[in-house]
Design an enzyme around this catalytic site. Structure first.
Site, mmCIF file in Angstrom:
data_model
loop_
_atom_site.group_PDB
_atom_site.id
_atom_site.type_symbol
_atom_site.label_atom_id
_atom_site.label_comp_id
_atom_site.label_asym_id
_atom_site.label_seq_id
_atom_site.Cartn_x
_atom_site.Cartn_y
_atom_site.Cartn_z
ATOM 1 N N LYS A 1 0.764 -1.119 0.010
ATOM 2 C CA LYS A 1 -0.399 -0.111 -0.402
ATOM 3 C C LYS A 1 0.743 1.595 0.258
ATOM 4 O O LYS A 1 1.945 1.208 0.305
ATOM 5 C CB LYS A 1 -1.064 -0.250 0.922
ATOM 6 C CG LYS A 1 -0.738 -0.357 2.901
ATOM 7 C CD LYS A 1 0.177 1.603 2.858
ATOM 8 C CE LYS A 1 0.605 1.707 4.620
ATOM 9 N NZ LYS A 1 1.269 2.944 5.273
ATOM 10 N N ASP B 1 -2.328 -1.441 9.722
ATOM 11 C CA ASP B 1 -3.423 -0.811 8.323
ATOM 12 C C ASP B 1 -3.667 -2.253 8.098
ATOM 13 O O ASP B 1 -3.641 -2.707 6.895
ATOM 14 C CB ASP B 1 -2.032 -1.198 7.837
ATOM 15 C CG ASP B 1 -0.862 0.270 7.636
ATOM 16 O OD1 ASP B 1 -1.424 1.092 8.415
ATOM 17 O OD2 ASP B 1 0.480 0.464 7.794
#
Length: 284
Positions: free
Chosen positions: A10, A136
């Site tokens: 990401k 996350d």
């Protein structure tokens, strides 16, 4: 039976820290999306009650320090699974890089074991399990593009950015996320990035708008600790990237590039002083 899962990296299109919470975590506002740089996991059931992880990468732990191991242990204990699992982790995402490689591996493990063991756990429940492993992980369970608030676990899906190239470069330094947050001081930030404006740019599919609204308050710490990261940002802009930002707590810097003709020039220019450089697409 073997189960295969992809664990993409990401990047943060914007990251703002609101304040430190009573529980010790920081309240954040982030917009994240995924790129086509990914680890790959292969999972197969074992008859005995054990977790075994292997990897071609000699630099990652294969025991309880590994987030994929922790994810397997959590799902086994929570759902009373008595069989074991063998996980092979083909590592491509740089470690300690601000790209959520470990978190994405954990998310892929949760998704894969849900299928391997036929547990029928909902995505919402997988995200809650993920939040126990790291801030996350819930985002990495679902992927796509999202606004993350709270400590990162409260997710609002957003439109994907306009398709473009992403050049990622990681210097040969490791950055501790805990240390960066520990040194962060909100009162030193003159201008905070705006989730609202970034969201508007995404909703209008404006590539210039997305580039204009890139922002990460953690740069105030990491660039001070490692001035070479600031140099990397400047070099990427000079070589022609349309928008440049450090991802997460760093040290990886990414450049958004609209024209393919620019990509090889930026890639080759960075390879001159940076070994880990990747030219990939957004996962949209």
């Amino acid at each position: 039976m073997k189960i295969y899962e992809k664990a993409p990296a990401k990047i943060n299109l914007m990251l703002d820290v609101i304040h430190k919470r009573p529980d010790g975590y920081h309240e954040v506002e982030m917009i994240m999306t995924m790129v086509d740089l990914a680890d790959r996991l292969e999972m197969s059931a074992l008859p005995r009650d054990t977790i075994i992880i292997s990897s071609q990468a000699g630099y990652i732990p294969l025991d309880e320090k590994n987030l994929a191991f922790q994810a397997a242990k959590l799902i086994k204990e929570r759902y009373n699974v008595r069989s074991g699992v063998y996980i092979h982790l083909d590592k491509k995402i740089p470690v300690a890089a601000g790209l959520a490689g470990g978190s994405s591996d954990a998310a892929a493990t949760l998704r894969g074991l849900n299928r391997l063991w036929g547990l029928n756990i909902s995505e919402e429940e997988l995200k809650k399990l993920g939040a126990e492993l790291g801030s996350d992980v819930p985002f990495c369970v679902t992927g796509g593009t999202a606004l993350a608030t709270g400590r990162g676990e409260v997710l609002t899906p957003l439109p994907n950015p306009p398709q473009c190239w992403v050049v990622l470069a990681k210097l040969p330094i490791n950055v501790s996320t805990a240390e960066v947050y520990g040194r962060y001081r909100n009162e030193r930030i003159e201008k905070h990035p705006s989730a609202e404006r970034m969201r508007a740019a995404l909703e209008s599919r404006s590539f210039p708008g997305v580039c204009r609204e890139l922002g990460n308050v953690l740069e105030s710490v990491t660039l001070h600790m490692h001035p070479e990261v600031a140099h990397l940002k400047e070099t990427m802009l000079r070589l022609g990237a349309d928008g440049v930002l450090m991802s997460g707590s760093g040290p990886t810097v990414f450049g958004l590039v609209s024209k393919e003709a620019k990509v090889s020039r930026i890639y080759n220019g960075l390879r001159g002083f940076c070994k880990e450089v990747y030219a990939v697409r957004l996962l949209t």
